[in-house]
Write an enzyme that holds these catalytic residues in place. Sequence first.
Site, mmCIF file in Angstrom:
data_model
loop_
_atom_site.group_PDB
_atom_site.id
_atom_site.type_symbol
_atom_site.label_atom_id
_atom_site.label_comp_id
_atom_site.label_asym_id
_atom_site.label_seq_id
_atom_site.Cartn_x
_atom_site.Cartn_y
_atom_site.Cartn_z
ATOM 1 C CD GLU A 1 -14.250 -20.326 -37.305
ATOM 2 O OE1 GLU A 1 -14.785 -21.311 -37.823
ATOM 3 O OE2 GLU A 1 -13.939 -20.279 -36.100
ATOM 4 C CB ALA B 1 -19.794 -26.650 -40.071
ATOM 5 C CD GLU C 1 -15.543 -35.714 -40.565
ATOM 6 O OE1 GLU C 1 -16.007 -34.593 -40.384
ATOM 7 O OE2 GLU C 1 -15.225 -36.134 -41.700
ATOM 8 C CD GLU D 1 -6.439 -42.493 -41.427
ATOM 9 O OE1 GLU D 1 -5.838 -43.419 -40.850
ATOM 10 O OE2 GLU D 1 -5.875 -41.645 -42.140
#
Length: 196
Positions: free
Chosen positions: A131, A88, A152, A150
């Site tokens: 959201e 996601a 993750e 970078e």
Amino acid sequence: MTNPSDPRLEKSDPKLDEATVSSEIVFSGHFLKVRRDVARMPDGKTTTREHILHPGAVMIVPMLDDGRLVLERQFRYPLGRVFLEFPAGKIDPGEAMQVCGERELLEETGYRAREWVRLGAINNAIGYSDEVIEIWLARGLEAGSNQLDEHEFLEVIAVSLDELLGWIRSGEVTDVKTIVGAYWAEQFLAGKWPAD
């Protein structure tokens, strides 16, 4: 099937509606904003409402040709542990939902999909956030290389739907979007629910 004219499903009701009197951003970060509003209640009194502004997101239920589902194991900082969840990610400004799903699936897992089916949308935190997460089923997967950000780090795994549902029932999988996605996919694949 529900009756769309059922008054219990109305999205506005003068007996329940609140109106914004004033609004201010009290925190603006890289990803999220926090807003504090004064709202007028149905009885005319006012109260304070604080909530998180979120750009929206897409979650993908990726299905391999053998029926297994692609999931990620990822550390989630707010709860301090590794979670199992579907891929996601948040929407970029002006980005279409399916395009976001295609981008996130490729970036996080390396897969591209030939078929995309919109299963629906959820509001996962209605008490404190605006959201919206759209849930898409992706089939006809073609493997490739992921393109992680970078900062993750994640592990990609594949499990059967039955195995995932068992983990949900036992409380091992608690991510709400993943739970909803698994049940929606189960209903869609069984022919019980049409695509959105």
